[in-house]
Design a protein around this motif. Structure first.
Motif, PDB file in Angstrom:
ATOM      1  N   VAL A 236       0.834  -1.208   0.000  1.00 16.00           N
ATOM      2  CA  VAL A 236       0.000   0.000   0.000  1.00 16.00           C
ATOM      3  C   VAL A 236       0.863   1.251   0.000  1.00 16.00           C
ATOM      4  CG1 VAL A 236      -1.679   1.319   1.328  1.00 16.00           C
ATOM      5  CG2 VAL A 236      -1.943  -1.160   1.090  1.00 16.00           C
ATOM      6  N   ARG A 237       1.920   1.254   0.842  1.00 13.07           N
ATOM      7  CA  ARG A 237       2.802   2.414   0.933  1.00 13.07           C
ATOM      8  C   ARG A 237       3.492   2.683  -0.401  1.00 13.07           C
ATOM      9  NH1 ARG A 237       5.909   0.578   4.534  1.00 13.07           N
ATOM     10  NH2 ARG A 237       7.623  -0.086   3.200  1.00 13.07           N
ATOM     11  N   GLU A 238       4.010   1.631  -1.029  1.00 15.85           N
ATOM     12  CA  GLU A 238       4.756   1.811  -2.259  1.00 15.85           C
ATOM     13  C   GLU A 238       3.856   2.191  -3.428  1.00 15.85           C
ATOM     14  OE1 GLU A 238       6.981  -1.794  -2.415  1.00 15.85           O
ATOM     15  OE2 GLU A 238       8.622  -0.971  -1.239  1.00 15.85           O
ATOM     16  N   CYS A 239       2.636   1.669  -3.455  1.00 16.83           N
ATOM     17  CA  CYS A 239       1.685   2.090  -4.494  1.00 16.83           C
ATOM     18  C   CYS A 239       1.408   3.585  -4.366  1.00 16.83           C
ATOM     19  CB  CYS A 239       0.376   1.308  -4.369  1.00 16.83           C
ATOM     20  SG  CYS A 239       0.481  -0.412  -4.899  1.00 16.83           S
ATOM     21  N   ARG A 240       1.206   4.037  -3.145  1.00 14.71           N
ATOM     22  CA  ARG A 240       0.885   5.440  -2.921  1.00 14.71           C
ATOM     23  C   ARG A 240       2.065   6.331  -3.291  1.00 14.71           C
ATOM     24  NH1 ARG A 240      -0.309   4.890   1.958  1.00 14.71           N
ATOM     25  NH2 ARG A 240       1.648   5.620   2.890  1.00 14.71           N
ATOM     26  N   VAL A 241       3.259   5.943  -2.876  1.00 13.70           N
ATOM     27  CA  VAL A 241       4.435   6.768  -3.155  1.00 13.70           C
ATOM     28  C   VAL A 241       4.785   6.733  -4.638  1.00 13.70           C
ATOM     29  CG1 VAL A 241       6.874   7.110  -2.644  1.00 13.70           C
ATOM     30  CG2 VAL A 241       5.296   6.490  -0.813  1.00 13.70           C
ATOM     31  N   THR A 242       4.693   5.558  -5.248  1.00 14.26           N
ATOM     32  CA  THR A 242       5.010   5.427  -6.670  1.00 14.26           C
ATOM     33  C   THR A 242       4.125   6.332  -7.511  1.00 14.26           C
ATOM     34  OG1 THR A 242       5.731   3.147  -6.374  1.00 14.26           O
ATOM     35  CG2 THR A 242       5.151   3.816  -8.605  1.00 14.26           C
ATOM     36  N   ALA A 243       2.859   6.433  -7.134  1.00 15.88           N
ATOM     37  CA  ALA A 243       1.922   7.253  -7.899  1.00 15.88           C
ATOM     38  C   ALA A 243       2.309   8.727  -7.862  1.00 15.88           C
ATOM     39  CB  ALA A 243       0.512   7.058  -7.359  1.00 15.88           C
ATOM     40  N   GLN A 244       3.194   9.116  -6.933  1.00  9.78           N
ATOM     41  CA  GLN A 244       3.611  10.513  -6.841  1.00  9.78           C
ATOM     42  C   GLN A 244       4.687  10.865  -7.865  1.00  9.78           C
ATOM     43  OE1 GLN A 244       4.901  11.323  -2.849  1.00  9.78           O
ATOM     44  NE2 GLN A 244       3.097  10.410  -1.906  1.00  9.78           N
ATOM     45  N   VAL A 245       5.360   9.849  -8.407  1.00  8.07           N
ATOM     46  CA  VAL A 245       6.460  10.115  -9.340  1.00  8.07           C
ATOM     47  C   VAL A 245       5.887  10.378 -10.726  1.00  8.07           C
ATOM     48  CG1 VAL A 245       8.644   9.288 -10.265  1.00  8.07           C
ATOM     49  CG2 VAL A 245       7.891   8.553  -8.003  1.00  8.07           C
ATOM     50  N   ASP A 246       6.200  11.526 -11.269  1.00  6.49           N
ATOM     51  CA  ASP A 246       5.699  11.898 -12.589  1.00  6.49           C
ATOM     52  C   ASP A 246       6.880  11.962 -13.554  1.00  6.49           C
ATOM     53  OD1 ASP A 246       4.280  12.821 -14.736  1.00  6.49           O
ATOM     54  OD2 ASP A 246       4.093  14.881 -14.010  1.00  6.49           O
ATOM     55  N   HIS A 247       7.058  10.928 -14.319  1.00  6.88           N
ATOM     56  CA  HIS A 247       8.141  10.899 -15.304  1.00  6.88           C
ATOM     57  C   HIS A 247       7.737   9.982 -16.446  1.00  6.88           C
ATOM     58  CE1 HIS A 247      12.065  10.268 -17.184  1.00  6.88           C
ATOM     59  NE2 HIS A 247      12.445  11.376 -16.565  1.00  6.88           N
ATOM     60  N   PRO A 248       7.957  10.403 -17.712  1.00  8.66           N
ATOM     61  CA  PRO A 248       7.543   9.563 -18.843  1.00  8.66           C
ATOM     62  C   PRO A 248       8.273   8.239 -18.934  1.00  8.66           C
ATOM     63  CG  PRO A 248       8.836  11.456 -19.587  1.00  8.66           C
ATOM     64  CD  PRO A 248       8.515  11.695 -18.148  1.00  8.66           C
ATOM     65  N   GLY A 249       9.405   8.125 -18.245  1.00 13.41           N
ATOM     66  CA  GLY A 249      10.157   6.877 -18.276  1.00 13.41           C
ATOM     67  C   GLY A 249       9.764   5.902 -17.191  1.00 13.41           C
TER      68      GLY A 249
END
Length: 511
Positions: free
Chosen positions: A62-75
């Motif tokens: 749950v923590r990693e899904c939430r944090v990952t969704a914060q990263v905005d990068h086309p790669g």
């Protein structure tokens, strides 16, 4: 865990094809029923891990899904959704059309060092964005890197898939390191603190593999591999690839330093060292999956819409059932159901997948296969996939004309659809030529006369002449059409009004 194809997760995501499986989970291609698009769905079963580890697994997921969704990068692969259903956790992500870096490496021997630099530079851009959050990937490896059709690189599994990967090494039950042995930094192997420097070590392993064809440290057991990471120096890549620049070899060795303090300070610093070795702007081979292309032609459109490429095979779709005799009938019923629900993308994939089976069962030129191919082409057009529909329609038109003559209404209809595809693809000259070839058949009442279709073809020809800049010819075509439409259908007919407005726009007639 056994999960059936066709199961719907969260009342929305219909599982299609199993593409990956580990000890605690699976990865599926799936269809988002609400938005009619392909996605990737990961399913995780925390109950496969006993006791408190299961709870920790859920919390980390749950923590990693939430944090990952914060990263905005086309790669970085986009996270669409996440949650739980019963005992399972699910993660819904962008479907990436390409190949993973492991397969890309296997298909090129040796892997061009310029391509290796291009891959590493793109990964540095992704890692820099990830580390700024801050997040540490912890499991960077070729299987977690996709090379897309346009050569851009996409990083998968930002800390999430590591908990369900078959390569995951768990040395202890508490504070166990996460990662794959061949790419694991010494501090990670010892269960120490990880940081951006840990991902940079994995980048060094990956670069070493691209340049030399093998990871720097391998062995028959995970512990044996980790021991070599801790105590053995890597073999310099120029020993086997002397054409590799000395600066690149030196960078790889710095990335593979045992002590994190001796590695480059950041992904941005690594990029700066790679930049002078990147290919200069220029022309490309035009081949897909070329990681140097984003540097050779930055931000250039892909694919090149000015040309219609050779026909491409349909994308992978759900594997048909074992009972091949019933495959086609079941697929046709399923396609009808999907089309009735407006799920065109999924219907296209099923039709594309079932065609080879149908051809093997019934023969390439059988009525069953012909009917399926007609449906496939029509569905591609409905889905707006004109580039894929075009070769299918041309083939159908040629086969029908050979069997029934060029004036056959069905052959003409296929050619009309070909012209429409060319028009939609922005190829006005080719579309105009196709319409001009069709028009005599529609105007000849003794052949396949159809005044309404003839008027539609003439209207399209007029607009295509405008697109080609031939205003006098466009005016002449549309003015003659207006006379004929008003005579046959009356001055109040919608087509007459449309043509009249176009002529007024041209300034050739007054309203």
């Amino acid at each position: 865990m056994t999960v059936p194809a066709g199961r719907v997760v969260a009342d929305r995501y219909e599982l299609s094809t199993l593409i990956g499986q580990g000890g605690m989970g699976q990865v599926w291609t799936a269809y988002d029923q609400r938005l009619d698009r392909r996605v990737a769905v990961k399913l995780l079963r925390p109950d496969k891990v006993a006791g408190q580890e299961a709870d920790e697994l859920r919390r980390r997921f749950v923590r990693e899904c939430r944090v990952t969704a914060q990263v905005d990068h086309p790669g970085l692969v986009t996270v669409h959704d996440a949650g739980s259903e019963g005992e399972e956790l699910f993660l819904v992500m962008q479907y990436v059309d390409g190949v993973d870096l492991a397969a890309h490496l296997a298909g090129r021997d040796p892997y061009p060092w310029q391509a290796a630099v291009a891959v590493a530079a793109q990964l540095c851009a992704v890692l820099s964005a990830v580390h700024a959050v801050p997040i540490v990937h912890r499991d960077l490896k070729p299987r977690n890197v996709m090379v897309k059709q346009d050569g851009t690189v996409t990083v998968l599994d930002l800390g999430v898939a590591s908990v369900m990967d078959t390569d995951t090494t768990r040395l202890t039950h508490t504070g166990s390191p996460i990662g794959s042995p061949a790419y694991m930094a010494p501090e990670q192997a010892m269960g120490g603190a990880v940081g951006p420097y840990t991902d940079l070590y994995a980048l060094g392993v990956l670069l070493h593999e691209l340049l030399s064809g093998d990871v720097p440290f391998s062995g028959s057991t995970a512990l044996g591999v980790l021991h070599r990471h801790l105590y053995e120096p890597p073999l310099p890549v120029r020993r086997t690839r002397p054409e590799v620049p000395e600066a690149l070899e030196a960078l790889v060795l710095r990335l593979l330093a045992k002590d994190p303090q001796h590695r480059p300070a950041s992904a941005q610093e690594v990029y700066q060292e790679l930049a002078p070795m990147l290919p200069a702007r220029g022309t490309t081979t035009g081949e897909p999956l070329d990681p140097t292309r984003p540097f050779l032609r930055p931000h250039a459109p892909w694919p090149d819409r000015a040309r219609t490429p050779a026909p491409q095979p349909a994308p992978a779709a759900p594997a048909p059932p074992a009972d091949e005799k019933a495959d086609v009938a079941r697929a046709v019923d399923e396609v009808k159901r999907l089309l009735g629900e407006g799920r065109i993308t999924q219907a296209v994939d099923i039709l594309g997948a079932i065609l080879p089976t149908a051809a093997q069962q019934h023969g390439e030129h059988s009525p069953v296969v012909r009917s399926l191919r007609k449906q496939y082409a029509a569905t591609l057009m409905d889905d707006g996939q004109y580039r894929r529909a075009l070769p299918e329609l041309r083939r159908l038109a040629d086969e029908r004309a050979t069997e029934a003559g060029r004036a056959d209404p069905q052959a003409l209809r296929f050619r009309y659809d070909v012209a429409q595809c060319l028009e939609q693809l922005g190829e006005p000259a080719a579309a105009l030529a196709e319409y001009r070839a069709l028009l005599p058949y529609y105007e000849n009442q003794y052949v396949s006369g159809d005044p309404e279709l003839a008027h539609d073809v003439r209207r399209r020809m007029g607009h295509l002449l405008l697109a080609l800049g031939d205003r006098p010819a466009a005016h002449d075509t549309l003015a003659r059409l207006l006379i004929d439409v008003e005579r046959l259908r009356g001055p109040g007919h919608p087509m007459a009004g449309e043509v009249r407005r176009t002529l007024q726009w041209l300034g050739q007639v007054r309203g």
